[in-house]
Enzyme design. Structure first.
Site, mmCIF file in Angstrom:
data_model
loop_
_atom_site.group_PDB
_atom_site.id
_atom_site.type_symbol
_atom_site.label_atom_id
_atom_site.label_comp_id
_atom_site.label_asym_id
_atom_site.label_seq_id
_atom_site.Cartn_x
_atom_site.Cartn_y
_atom_site.Cartn_z
ATOM 1 N N ASP A 60 0.747 -1.032 0.041
ATOM 2 C CA ASP A 60 0.065 0.282 0.046
ATOM 3 C C ASP A 60 0.780 1.105 0.121
ATOM 4 O O ASP A 60 0.419 2.249 -0.489
ATOM 5 C CB ASP A 60 -0.671 0.089 1.167
ATOM 6 C CG ASP A 60 -1.761 -1.041 1.344
ATOM 7 O OD1 ASP A 60 -2.076 -1.663 0.277
ATOM 8 O OD2 ASP A 60 -2.240 -1.306 2.543
ATOM 9 N N MET A 91 -0.205 -0.952 13.509
ATOM 10 C CA MET A 91 -0.347 -2.516 12.905
ATOM 11 C C MET A 91 -0.015 -2.264 11.498
ATOM 12 O O MET A 91 -0.435 -1.537 10.665
ATOM 13 C CB MET A 91 -1.586 -2.753 12.931
ATOM 14 C CG MET A 91 -1.899 -4.401 12.501
ATOM 15 S SD MET A 91 -2.270 -4.394 10.659
ATOM 16 C CE MET A 91 -4.075 -4.241 10.447
ATOM 17 N N LYS A 186 -10.569 -16.136 8.037
ATOM 18 C CA LYS A 186 -11.748 -15.824 7.050
ATOM 19 C C LYS A 186 -11.933 -17.219 6.287
ATOM 20 O O LYS A 186 -11.133 -17.839 6.044
ATOM 21 C CB LYS A 186 -11.150 -14.841 6.008
ATOM 22 C CG LYS A 186 -12.219 -14.110 4.962
ATOM 23 C CD LYS A 186 -11.546 -13.475 4.040
ATOM 24 C CE LYS A 186 -12.753 -12.823 3.126
ATOM 25 N NZ LYS A 186 -12.337 -11.826 2.148
ATOM 26 N N GLU A 220 -12.145 -10.309 12.460
ATOM 27 C CA GLU A 220 -13.041 -9.546 11.413
ATOM 28 C C GLU A 220 -14.555 -9.727 11.657
ATOM 29 O O GLU A 220 -14.657 -10.612 11.474
ATOM 30 C CB GLU A 220 -12.458 -9.275 10.129
ATOM 31 C CG GLU A 220 -13.285 -8.282 9.166
ATOM 32 C CD GLU A 220 -12.680 -8.374 7.796
ATOM 33 O OE1 GLU A 220 -11.630 -7.869 7.829
ATOM 34 O OE2 GLU A 220 -13.362 -8.406 7.025
ATOM 35 N N ASP A 248 -10.522 -6.070 13.451
ATOM 36 C CA ASP A 248 -11.142 -5.382 12.165
ATOM 37 C C ASP A 248 -12.581 -5.207 12.202
ATOM 38 O O ASP A 248 -13.190 -6.170 12.149
ATOM 39 C CB ASP A 248 -10.837 -6.225 10.844
ATOM 40 C CG ASP A 248 -9.244 -6.340 10.455
ATOM 41 O OD1 ASP A 248 -8.601 -5.149 10.925
ATOM 42 O OD2 ASP A 248 -8.962 -6.792 9.462
ATOM 43 N N ASP A 258 -18.225 -11.204 0.379
ATOM 44 C CA ASP A 258 -17.464 -10.399 1.497
ATOM 45 C C ASP A 258 -17.655 -9.056 1.393
ATOM 46 O O ASP A 258 -16.950 -8.426 0.447
ATOM 47 C CB ASP A 258 -15.760 -10.677 1.131
ATOM 48 C CG ASP A 258 -15.027 -9.755 2.308
ATOM 49 O OD1 ASP A 258 -15.440 -9.459 3.369
ATOM 50 O OD2 ASP A 258 -13.690 -9.707 1.901
ATOM 51 N N ASP A 260 -17.453 -6.201 3.388
ATOM 52 C CA ASP A 260 -16.606 -5.278 3.873
ATOM 53 C C ASP A 260 -17.189 -3.625 4.153
ATOM 54 O O ASP A 260 -16.683 -2.490 3.939
ATOM 55 C CB ASP A 260 -15.274 -4.845 2.997
ATOM 56 C CG ASP A 260 -14.258 -6.213 3.344
ATOM 57 O OD1 ASP A 260 -14.445 -6.643 4.388
ATOM 58 O OD2 ASP A 260 -13.546 -6.597 2.456
ATOM 59 N N ASP A 290 -11.775 -2.029 8.794
ATOM 60 C CA ASP A 290 -11.251 -2.647 7.643
ATOM 61 C C ASP A 290 -12.691 -2.921 6.727
ATOM 62 O O ASP A 290 -13.253 -3.796 6.618
ATOM 63 C CB ASP A 290 -10.480 -4.021 7.796
ATOM 64 C CG ASP A 290 -10.068 -4.729 6.719
ATOM 65 O OD1 ASP A 290 -9.923 -3.960 5.579
ATOM 66 O OD2 ASP A 290 -9.730 -5.865 6.615
HETATM 67 C C1 GCO Z 1 -10.240 -9.331 3.341
HETATM 68 C C2 GCO Z 1 -9.527 -8.902 4.495
HETATM 69 C C3 GCO Z 1 -8.084 -8.055 4.286
HETATM 70 C C4 GCO Z 1 -6.941 -8.007 5.534
HETATM 71 C C5 GCO Z 1 -5.968 -7.296 5.250
HETATM 72 C C6 GCO Z 1 -5.008 -7.452 6.425
HETATM 73 O O1 GCO Z 1 -11.140 -9.697 3.382
HETATM 74 O O2 GCO Z 1 -9.980 -8.397 2.326
HETATM 75 O O3 GCO Z 1 -10.067 -8.671 5.541
HETATM 76 O O4 GCO Z 1 -8.753 -6.736 4.251
HETATM 77 O O5 GCO Z 1 -7.594 -7.641 6.621
HETATM 78 O O6 GCO Z 1 -5.435 -7.752 4.156
HETATM 79 O O7 GCO Z 1 -4.207 -8.310 6.282
HETATM 80 MN MN MN Z 2 -9.398 -7.783 7.621
HETATM 81 MN MN MN Z 3 -12.406 -8.687 4.972
#
Ligand code: GCO
Ligand code: MN
Ligand code: MN
Length: 386
Positions: A60, A91, A186, A220, A248, A258, A260, A290
């Protein structure tokens, strides 16, 4: 500390991944809808909004393939923005999922050369994180999984994953780094199935490592919810085992891709119980988002998304405070016998006394707990009428 109606402040410990506000709106069906952000501008914008810091993947900040001089120039410029704003980097993590080389896995790729390259990249990312002041290094194994089970013996893959985490722990110890590793579970996406799919799997995996004390979790919200699990229960167990190293925050509907989404935009009741848990247990780590803005949004929408993420957390924190101060809720909790759960089960005389006692099963079976009332009171609290 900020109240629900005041602006967030660094004391609230809100952090955002560079990749979150920087998400350009690409999805599997469509190209980017937003221009890339300069990490330096992101640091300034988030500082203005009251955040405590940012987190980042190696790539990033330093584009993949940059030469050493370019890396150092980019890092120095970024450190200048941190210094100017007082923003922290608590982090960092490593991107082991974007490049084609990782399409079959990284630490668990079948090809040993790819596993070695993944470790080299991870060790470099640890150095970068420590240079920026991070004390937590997240490992999310996005590509550690498979679609073709015939091609991935899971026990061997777990051996290789444990070997990689052990090597990275050894490296941090040798270097004298004050660093802990947080595994992020995940269930799927981008792989059909991912290793360590839930909090429970990851907690069990840690007990097989050489340095279990150095390794914990970065759970997360969206990921546990994708599996239909209660996120706050997973976090509560991680806390109970001393394994919550980072978190997260986002939002997700069970049974969907997913998503987010912005924290609190789905599953507000789960979000409330999570915030209550973190606040009640005095979690002193980061409140890390996140998530990303909807693809419909332009740059203004992105900063609106960031501000709203923090604001929702503060509102839920205020709701948690009111929960404890509300006499009707307190009375309903008494009726539900909540305090009884904190009482040890074993009486004087132990199991012998337990077996010798008589139990009035008719009375015990007939008692009501008043939990409908308690639950409805929580609804009233969340809906803003208490
Ligand atoms: C996702 C993940 C990522 C990770 C990130 C940190 O589902 O894309 O949550 O966002 O948290 O890559 O390693
Ligand atoms: Mn994440
Ligand atoms: Mn995620």
């Amino acid at each position: 500390m900020s109240s629900a109606t005041s602006a967030p402040s660094p004391d609230d410990h809100f952090t955002f991944g560079l990749w979150t506000v920087g998400n350009p709106g690409r999805d599997p069906f469509g190209v980017e809808t937003r221009a890339p952000l300069d990490p330096v501008d992101t640091v300034h914008r988030l500082a203005d909004l009251g955040a405590y810091g940012v987190s980042l993947h190696d790539d990033d900040l330093v584009p993949f393939g940059s030469v050493a001089a370019e890396r150092d120039r980019i890092v120095a410029r970024f450190e200048g923005a941190l210094k100017a704003t007082g923003m922290k980097v608590p982090m960092t993590t490593v991107n082991l999922f974007t490049q084609p080389v990782f399409k079959e896995g990284a630490f668990t790729a079948n090809d040993p050369q790819i596993r070695r390259f993944a470790l080299k990249k991870a060790a470099d990312a640890i150095d970068l994180g420590v240079e920026l002041g991070a004390s937590v290094f997240v490992l999310w194994g996005g590509r550690e999984g498979c679609e073709v089970d015939a091609a991935k013996p899971i026990a061997a893959a777990l051996d290789r994953l444990a070997e990689a985490v052990d090597l990275l722990c050894d490296y941090a110890i040798e270097q004298g780094y004050d660093l802990r590793i947080a595994l992020e579970p995940k269930p799927n996406e981008p792989r059909g199935d991912i290793l360590l799919p839930t909090v429970g799997h990851a907690l069990a995996f840690i007990s097989e490592l050489e340095h279990p004390e150095m390794v914990g979790l970065n759970p997360e919200f969206a990921h546990e919810t994708m599996s239909g699990l209660a996120f706050n229960h997973g976090v509560a167990q991680a806390l109970w085992q001393g394994k919550l190293f980072h978190i997260d925050l986002n939002a997700q509907r069970a049974g969907k891709f997913d998503q987010d989404y912005r924290f609190g935009s789905e599953g507000v009741r789960d979000a409330f119980y999570l915030v209550k848990l973190l606040e009640d247990t005095g979690w002193d780590g980061m409140r890390h988002f996140d998530s990303h803005a909807y693809r419909t949004e332009d740059a203004d929408g992105v900063w609106e998304f960031a501000a709203a993420s923090m604001r929702t957390y503060l509102i839920l924190r205020e709701k948690a405070r009111r929960f404890h101060a509300d006499p009707d809720i307190t009375a309903a909790m008494e009726e539900a016998q909540v305090a009884g759960l904190r009482e040890p089960t074993t009486p004087e005389g132990g199991l012998r006394a337990i077996r010798a006692a008589d139990y009035d099963l008719a009375a015990l079976g007939a008692q009501g707990y008043g939990m409908e009332r308690l639950d409805a009171l929580v609804d009233e609290l969340l809906l803003g009428v208490r």
